[in-house]
Design an enzyme around this catalytic site. Structure first.
Site, PDB file in Angstrom:
ATOM      1  N   ASP A  48      -6.526   5.955   0.493  1.00 25.31           N
ATOM      2  CA  ASP A  48      -6.119   6.477   1.812  1.00 25.31           C
ATOM      3  C   ASP A  48      -5.417   7.509   2.087  1.00 25.31           C
ATOM      4  O   ASP A  48      -4.117   7.580   2.573  1.00 25.31           O
ATOM      5  CB  ASP A  48      -5.477   5.173   2.691  1.00 25.31           C
ATOM      6  CG  ASP A  48      -6.376   4.125   2.924  1.00 25.31           C
ATOM      7  OD1 ASP A  48      -7.624   4.381   2.445  1.00 25.31           O
ATOM      8  OD2 ASP A  48      -6.034   3.349   3.643  1.00 25.31           O
ATOM      9  N   LYS A 146     -13.238   1.919   5.014  1.00 20.27           N
ATOM     10  CA  LYS A 146     -13.076   0.542   5.402  1.00 20.27           C
ATOM     11  C   LYS A 146     -12.399   0.478   6.724  1.00 20.27           C
ATOM     12  O   LYS A 146     -11.734   1.314   7.074  1.00 20.27           O
ATOM     13  CB  LYS A 146     -12.218  -0.204   4.137  1.00 20.27           C
ATOM     14  CG  LYS A 146     -10.738   0.493   4.057  1.00 20.27           C
ATOM     15  CD  LYS A 146     -10.020   0.288   2.976  1.00 20.27           C
ATOM     16  CE  LYS A 146      -8.710   0.926   2.768  1.00 20.27           C
ATOM     17  NZ  LYS A 146      -7.726   1.144   3.935  1.00 20.27           N
ATOM     18  N   CYS A 191      -2.043  -0.736   2.358  1.00 20.12           N
ATOM     19  CA  CYS A 191      -3.328  -0.752   1.549  1.00 20.12           C
ATOM     20  C   CYS A 191      -3.471  -0.915   0.062  1.00 20.12           C
ATOM     21  O   CYS A 191      -4.484  -1.357  -0.643  1.00 20.12           O
ATOM     22  CB  CYS A 191      -4.148   0.461   2.029  1.00 20.12           C
ATOM     23  SG  CYS A 191      -4.509   0.284   4.046  1.00 20.12           S
TER      24      CYS A 191
HETATM   25  C1  VGL Z   1      -2.524   1.570   6.185  1.00 18.70           C
HETATM   26  C2  VGL Z   1      -1.540   0.987   8.193  1.00 18.70           C
HETATM   27  C3  VGL Z   1      -2.707   0.752   8.845  1.00 18.70           C
HETATM   28  C4  VGL Z   1      -2.766   1.983   4.846  1.00 18.70           C
HETATM   29  C5  VGL Z   1      -3.857   1.641   6.938  1.00 18.70           C
HETATM   30  O1  VGL Z   1      -3.296   2.738   4.247  1.00 18.70           O
HETATM   31  O2  VGL Z   1      -1.678   1.403   4.117  1.00 18.70           O
HETATM   32  N1  VGL Z   1      -1.581   0.811   6.807  1.00 18.70           N
HETATM   33  N2  VGL Z   1      -3.954   1.321   8.271  1.00 18.70           N
END
Ligand code: VGL
Ligand code: ZN
Length: 243
Positions: A48, A146, A191
């Site tokens: 991410d 995802k 994540c």
């Molecule tokens: C994430 C909160 C919501 C992350 C993703 O990538 O850690 N955190 N969505």
């Protein structure tokens, strides 16, 4: 004065420890610098590293962009690289705006358990959901998206938050005889941690490269994540430990 036999051998031991780089600093586990060598069975997982999670994005993680040069440099040590993208529908169940009267960072009960609510973020196809422009991973082989089921979140790159739906990543890695993963990216306590914990659960040798991650740290979530990861046998290392 000539050194006695015992002081010579003691000095030799000290010298070899120094040569190996096994110098402990303030209670850190002793590990030689640059001694972990990823091989054909190892994969770097870059979680991410998207515009949404850096300054100017919809859910900025403090210092998020700092991981980019660290990850770019790490990439040269890996034959296998997997990148993930948080990839939500508009009106996703993890968005506070989807739940009347709820604000970001509050929680709500969903069919699979307690869900932290976030600002709208990483909506499919938006510039906010694009990978950070300075991320340079030309050899990456798989991008796994995802969180694309409207009613289910997915912090983990392996399994959605219903703890039933696989993303396919485990099967992909196993089909390619990869048994060791090195997890980096954003955010350490969401994540990255969920991905590392699932990797352990699925039998992978699992490292988290701490200085290639940054955290959200919501109500002590960072300390809790490191504790859980340590208990699960996730190895906590630094980018400099990789040869
Ligand atoms: C994430 C909160 C919501 C992350 C993703 O990538 O850690 N955190 N969505
Ligand atoms: Zn998300």
């Amino acid at each position: 004065m000539r050194a006695s036999a015992s002081s010579v051998s003691r000095r030799r031991v000290v010298q070899s420890i120094m040569a190996l780089g096994l110098v402990g600093v303030m209670g850190r586990p002793l590990r030689a610098a640059g001694t972990i060598k990823p091989d054909a069975r190892s994969a770097l997982i870059v979680v991410d590293v998207q515009n949404c999670f850096v300054d100017g994005g919809t859910l900025p993680v403090k210092g998020g962009a700092d991981v980019v040069p660290v990850i770019n440099k790490l990439a040269s040590h890996f034959q296998n690289i997997v990148v993930t993208q948080d990839w939500h529908t508009p009106g996703h169940a993890s968005f506070a705006s989807t739940h009347a009267g709820k604000k970001p960072f509050e929680t709500v009960g969903l069919s699979y358990g307690t869900q932290v609510l976030w600002p709208d973020h990483c909506v499919q196809g938006s510039e906010d959901a694009a990978l950070h422009k300075d991320l340079k991973l030309p050899t990456a082989q798989l991008i796994i998206r995802k969180g694309f089921h409207k009613d289910v979140d997915s912090y983990s790159a392996f399994e959605e938050a219903d703890r039933k739906t696989a993303t396919g990543l485990a099967a992909y890695l196993k089909a390619r005889s990869i048994d060791t993963v090195f997890v980096t990216g954003l955010a350490t306590d969401f994540c990255v941690a969920w991905t590392a914990l699932d990797a352990r659960k699925l039998g992978f040798t699992t490292y988290v490269i701490e200085d290639a991650t940054r955290a959200i740290d919501l109500n002590g979530s960072l300390a809790a994540a490191w504790k859980q990861m340590a208990e699960a046998g996730v190895k906590r290392i630094q980018a400099g430990d990789i040869a």
